[in-house]
Enzyme design. Sequence first.
Site, mmCIF file in Angstrom:
data_model
loop_
_atom_site.group_PDB
_atom_site.id
_atom_site.type_symbol
_atom_site.label_atom_id
_atom_site.label_comp_id
_atom_site.label_asym_id
_atom_site.label_seq_id
_atom_site.Cartn_x
_atom_site.Cartn_y
_atom_site.Cartn_z
ATOM 1 N N HIS A 50 1.162 -3.434 9.123
ATOM 2 C CA HIS A 50 2.400 -3.134 8.937
ATOM 3 C C HIS A 50 3.301 -2.603 10.173
ATOM 4 O O HIS A 50 2.744 -2.005 10.949
ATOM 5 C CB HIS A 50 2.744 -2.417 7.862
ATOM 6 C CG HIS A 50 2.325 -2.905 6.509
ATOM 7 N ND1 HIS A 50 3.051 -4.192 5.815
ATOM 8 C CD2 HIS A 50 1.198 -2.759 5.683
ATOM 9 C CE1 HIS A 50 2.239 -4.296 4.810
ATOM 10 N NE2 HIS A 50 1.146 -3.604 4.981
ATOM 11 N N HIS A 69 0.952 -1.156 0.161
ATOM 12 C CA HIS A 69 -0.139 0.003 -0.129
ATOM 13 C C HIS A 69 1.065 1.310 -0.202
ATOM 14 O O HIS A 69 0.668 2.212 -0.756
ATOM 15 C CB HIS A 69 -0.903 -0.116 1.210
ATOM 16 C CG HIS A 69 -2.030 -0.871 0.957
ATOM 17 N ND1 HIS A 69 -2.123 -2.161 0.952
ATOM 18 C CD2 HIS A 69 -3.371 -0.339 1.048
ATOM 19 C CE1 HIS A 69 -3.363 -2.550 0.978
ATOM 20 N NE2 HIS A 69 -4.308 -1.563 0.697
#
Length: 204
Positions: free
Chosen positions: A159, A117
């Site tokens: 993340h 992303h």
Amino acid sequence: MKTSSPALKYLLEKDVQVSKRFVVAVSNLTFFKSLRIHSKFLEISCDGIAWFACWIAFIWLLSSKSLYQMQVNMLFGLILDVVVVSVLKALVRRRRPVASKDMLTIGPDKFSFPSGHASRAFLVLLFFAKLYPLHIVFLLPVTAWAVSVAISRLILQRHYVLDICAGAVIGVLEALVIGLLWVSEETAFSIVGFVTEETVDSME
């Protein structure tokens, strides 16, 4: 992710600690609370499958010769991003902070490094900032979106900080590569004509 290097092990442990502290520190801040509310939208807005589907539809439906070169180069950028991130994730195999059990999430894989992303968001940002410059009125929202996407990955615990930073750097490098390999207008016309199965005149 297994490592025998003490230095790398120390770096990863610090990364985990910093990431956890960040989530705790921002949990009560108004701005980040608002960002968390919109984090699912941000996640979907930068999803690889969503981008490919929307971009192909964009090329197909908005048949404008003035946009073909931009559309084709961005498409190649998206393909490059998927390949680079997939290869790195397969090699590094770092697990995500929290396994996603959300059925509404579009296909998150189980590996964390690097953040796809973040790489995609910064690829798009650099593309429209340097390669196909947008007016500042449009570039500011794109910049805010890219940064928000990156931060939201931490807030959603998809993340760690190192994953986000690496993803952002990769996105910037991908944009530089696309700039070096920039597809010409004539080639873009040919590619669009092949994809849409229509005859596209290269020049008028």
